[in-house]
Design a protein around this motif. Structure first.
Motif, PDB file in Angstrom:
ATOM      1  N   GLN A   4       0.836  -1.200   0.000  1.00  0.00           N
ATOM      2  CA  GLN A   4       0.000   0.000   0.000  1.00  0.00           C
ATOM      3  C   GLN A   4       0.881   1.263   0.000  1.00  0.00           C
ATOM      4  OE1 GLN A   4      -2.583   0.320   3.386  1.00  0.00           O
ATOM      5  NE2 GLN A   4      -3.701   2.053   2.545  1.00  0.00           N
ATOM      6  N   ALA A   5       1.931   1.279   0.801  1.00  0.00           N
ATOM      7  CA  ALA A   5       2.839   2.435   0.836  1.00  0.00           C
ATOM      8  C   ALA A   5       3.560   2.591  -0.499  1.00  0.00           C
ATOM      9  CB  ALA A   5       3.847   2.276   1.972  1.00  0.00           C
ATOM     10  N   LEU A   6       3.946   1.471  -1.104  1.00  0.00           N
ATOM     11  CA  LEU A   6       4.600   1.514  -2.410  1.00  0.00           C
ATOM     12  C   LEU A   6       3.657   2.085  -3.465  1.00  0.00           C
ATOM     13  CD1 LEU A   6       6.993   0.855  -4.236  1.00  0.00           C
ATOM     14  CD2 LEU A   6       6.094  -1.471  -4.433  1.00  0.00           C
ATOM     15  N   ALA A   7       2.407   1.628  -3.456  1.00  0.00           N
ATOM     16  CA  ALA A   7       1.419   2.131  -4.417  1.00  0.00           C
ATOM     17  C   ALA A   7       1.178   3.621  -4.215  1.00  0.00           C
ATOM     18  CB  ALA A   7       0.114   1.341  -4.279  1.00  0.00           C
ATOM     19  N   ALA A   8       1.128   4.066  -2.957  1.00  0.00           N
ATOM     20  CA  ALA A   8       0.914   5.485  -2.673  1.00  0.00           C
ATOM     21  C   ALA A   8       2.092   6.316  -3.174  1.00  0.00           C
ATOM     22  CB  ALA A   8       0.699   5.696  -1.176  1.00  0.00           C
ATOM     23  N   ALA A   9       3.318   5.826  -2.978  1.00  0.00           N
ATOM     24  CA  ALA A   9       4.505   6.548  -3.450  1.00  0.00           C
ATOM     25  C   ALA A   9       4.494   6.638  -4.975  1.00  0.00           C
ATOM     26  CB  ALA A   9       5.774   5.847  -2.965  1.00  0.00           C
ATOM     27  N   ARG A  10       4.160   5.543  -5.621  1.00  0.00           N
ATOM     28  CA  ARG A  10       4.095   5.549  -7.088  1.00  0.00           C
ATOM     29  C   ARG A  10       2.984   6.476  -7.588  1.00  0.00           C
ATOM     30  NH1 ARG A  10       7.893   2.610  -8.886  1.00  0.00           N
ATOM     31  NH2 ARG A  10       8.403   0.556  -8.148  1.00  0.00           N
ATOM     32  N   ALA A  11       1.870   6.519  -6.890  1.00  0.00           N
ATOM     33  CA  ALA A  11       0.768   7.394  -7.281  1.00  0.00           C
ATOM     34  C   ALA A  11       1.171   8.867  -7.199  1.00  0.00           C
ATOM     35  CB  ALA A  11      -0.454   7.125  -6.398  1.00  0.00           C
ATOM     36  N   GLU A  12       2.125   9.172  -6.314  1.00  0.00           N
ATOM     37  CA  GLU A  12       2.624  10.546  -6.185  1.00  0.00           C
ATOM     38  C   GLU A  12       3.747  10.830  -7.180  1.00  0.00           C
ATOM     39  OE1 GLU A  12       1.465  13.084  -4.324  1.00  0.00           O
ATOM     40  OE2 GLU A  12      -0.181  11.746  -3.743  1.00  0.00           O
ATOM     41  N   GLY A  13       4.115   9.826  -7.971  1.00  0.00           N
ATOM     42  CA  GLY A  13       5.123  10.031  -9.011  1.00  0.00           C
ATOM     43  C   GLY A  13       6.518   9.565  -8.671  1.00  0.00           C
TER      44      GLY A  13
END
Length: 75
Positions: A4-13
Motif C-alpha cells: 500500500q505504501a509503495l502504491a501510494a509513493a508511485r501514485a505521487e510520481g
C-alpha cells in the motif's frame, strides 16, 4: 515497506530510485536511533535545543560546523 505504501509513493510520481533512496534513508535513521539508544546517550531534554539545532542544519547542512556545536547553536 507495504504494498500500500509503495502504491501510494508511485501514485505521487516516485520512481524506483526515489523509493529506494527513501527506504535507505529511513533504515539509516532507524539504525542511528538504535545505536544512540543502545549507548544510553545523554540527550538534551529541552525541546528548544532541537529547534535551534534544526536551524543550524538548515543553514549549514549536516557538515560539522567550524565553531564548536554550542557556539553554532547560539550564533
Amino acid at each position: 515497506m507495504s504494498a500500500q505504501a509503495l502504491a501510494a509513493a508511485r501514485a505521487e510520481g516516485a520512481d524506483d530510485r526515489e523509493i529506494h533512496d527513501t527506504v535507505l534513508i529511513a533504515a539509516a535513521f532507524c539504525m542511528f536511533n538504535r545505536y544512540v539508544d543502545g549507548l544510553a546517550t545523554d540527550l538534551p531534554q529541552d525541546p528548544g535545543y532541537y529547534t535551534e539545532a534544526a536551524k543550524v542544519i538548515v543553514a549549514h547542512g549536516y557538515a560539522m560546523p567550524q565553531k564548536p556545536a554550542e557556539e553554532a547553536l547560539h550564533a
